[in-house]
Design a protein around this motif. Structure first.
Motif, mmCIF file in Angstrom:
data_model
loop_
_atom_site.group_PDB
_atom_site.id
_atom_site.type_symbol
_atom_site.label_atom_id
_atom_site.label_comp_id
_atom_site.label_asym_id
_atom_site.label_seq_id
_atom_site.Cartn_x
_atom_site.Cartn_y
_atom_site.Cartn_z
ATOM 1 N N PRO A 11 16.802 6.722 -5.446
ATOM 2 C CA PRO A 11 16.105 7.994 -5.707
ATOM 3 C C PRO A 11 15.447 8.586 -4.477
ATOM 4 C CG PRO A 11 15.687 6.446 -7.484
ATOM 5 C CD PRO A 11 16.424 5.677 -6.436
ATOM 6 N N ASN A 12 14.843 7.745 -3.620
ATOM 7 C CA ASN A 12 14.162 8.304 -2.451
ATOM 8 C C ASN A 12 15.147 8.889 -1.450
ATOM 9 O OD1 ASN A 12 15.101 5.681 -1.901
ATOM 10 N ND2 ASN A 12 13.669 5.449 -0.192
ATOM 11 N N LEU A 13 16.312 8.216 -1.273
ATOM 12 C CA LEU A 13 17.322 8.753 -0.361
ATOM 13 C C LEU A 13 17.975 10.015 -0.933
ATOM 14 C CD1 LEU A 13 19.052 5.471 0.876
ATOM 15 C CD2 LEU A 13 17.416 6.914 2.103
ATOM 16 N N VAL A 17 18.122 13.723 0.828
ATOM 17 C CA VAL A 17 19.333 14.522 1.044
ATOM 18 C C VAL A 17 19.170 15.922 0.434
ATOM 19 C CG1 VAL A 17 21.785 14.710 0.497
ATOM 20 C CG2 VAL A 17 20.834 12.514 1.216
ATOM 21 N N ILE A 18 18.661 15.976 -0.798
ATOM 22 C CA ILE A 18 18.491 17.277 -1.475
ATOM 23 C C ILE A 18 17.517 18.157 -0.698
ATOM 24 C CG2 ILE A 18 17.718 18.410 -3.582
ATOM 25 C CD1 ILE A 18 20.398 16.926 -3.804
ATOM 26 N N THR A 19 16.429 17.551 -0.213
ATOM 27 C CA THR A 19 15.434 18.324 0.538
ATOM 28 C C THR A 19 16.034 18.899 1.809
ATOM 29 O OG1 THR A 19 13.651 16.939 -0.328
ATOM 30 C CG2 THR A 19 13.182 18.216 1.655
ATOM 31 N N LEU A 20 16.809 18.078 2.526
ATOM 32 C CA LEU A 20 17.419 18.556 3.766
ATOM 33 C C LEU A 20 18.475 19.627 3.491
ATOM 34 C CD1 LEU A 20 17.776 15.140 5.672
ATOM 35 C CD2 LEU A 20 16.073 16.942 6.036
ATOM 36 N N LEU A 21 19.202 19.484 2.375
ATOM 37 C CA LEU A 21 20.174 20.522 2.014
ATOM 38 C C LEU A 21 19.477 21.845 1.713
ATOM 39 C CD1 LEU A 21 22.599 18.482 -0.289
ATOM 40 C CD2 LEU A 21 23.171 19.499 1.928
#
Length: 213
Positions: A11-13, A17-21
């Motif tokens: 979940p943390n990774l 990824v979603i945040t960076l996208l």
């Protein structure tokens, strides 16, 4: 993490990824920052974009409440009923139409739109706005040009007299003086009597009338 398969991220990774996208980083940059293989990043990007699309679709085209249709379909709605038609609608759609004759009479008397509107309110309990009267009056004036009354007279019944001061003129004395101009026009025949005098008095005024006849 190999390039040949997609990993299920913790979940943390996944959140990283979603945040960076969402920040607009490319998949190559995310790979360099996190070490997650690009195939996995690409798969999560596709899932994220699909979730955003489905959320948008559901907000624009909501499903019927209490019915599971399996897809977001806009419910069929009946069109609103039409308002009842007027029994005798005015031809030009103006609220002033019932008062047309009265307004035309007021225009012949030389009254303006504001005066007509005020009388409509006081005399006929007119409840519409002044602009409707102004538009109606403008349309009537455009349709019917300004009218003039023709006056007729019997021979010798009436004459028009004009008596005024002329432009500075050289007098016999060698000085410039303003003469008095007398004009009488008979209304029936249009014949005119004209005379210039240098002095003006009651006696001169009466004498000019006598000379005209």
């Amino acid at each position: 993490m190999g390039e040949g398969r997609m990993n299920v991220l913790k979940p943390n990774l996944k959140a990283t990824v979603i945040t960076l996208l969402e920040k607009g980083l490319s998949q190559r940059e995310i790979n360099r920052k996190t070490g997650i293989n690009r195939k996995t990043i690409r798969r999560y990007a596709q899932l994220h974009h699909r979730a955003i699309f489905e959320e948008t679709e559901s907000s624009i085209y909501p499903t019927l409440e209490g019915v599971d249709t399996g897809s977001s379909v806009l419910p069929v709605q009946n069109p609103p009923p039409r308002p009842p038609a007027l029994e005798n609608p005015p031809k030009n759609g103006s609220a002033c139409e019932p008062h047309r004759k009265w307004i035309e009479e007021q225009l012949r008397l030389g009254r303006n739109a504001m005066a007509i509107y005020q009388d409509l309110v006081e005399l006929f309990a007119f409840t519409h706005q002044y602009n409707s009267v102004k538009r109606f009056v403008r349309r009537l004036k455009k349709k019917d040009p300004r009218q003039f009354d023709r006056l007729e007279f019997l021979p010798g019944e009436e004459a028009q007299v004009d008596y005024g001061t002329g432009a500075p003129t050289l007098h016999d004395s060698g000085k410039h003086r303003r003469p008095r101009l007398f004009v009488m026009v008979l209304k029936y025949s249009g014949r005119a009597f004209r005379k210039v005098v240098w002095k003006s008095s009651k006696e001169t005024w009466c004498r000019l009338h006598e000379e005209a006849f």
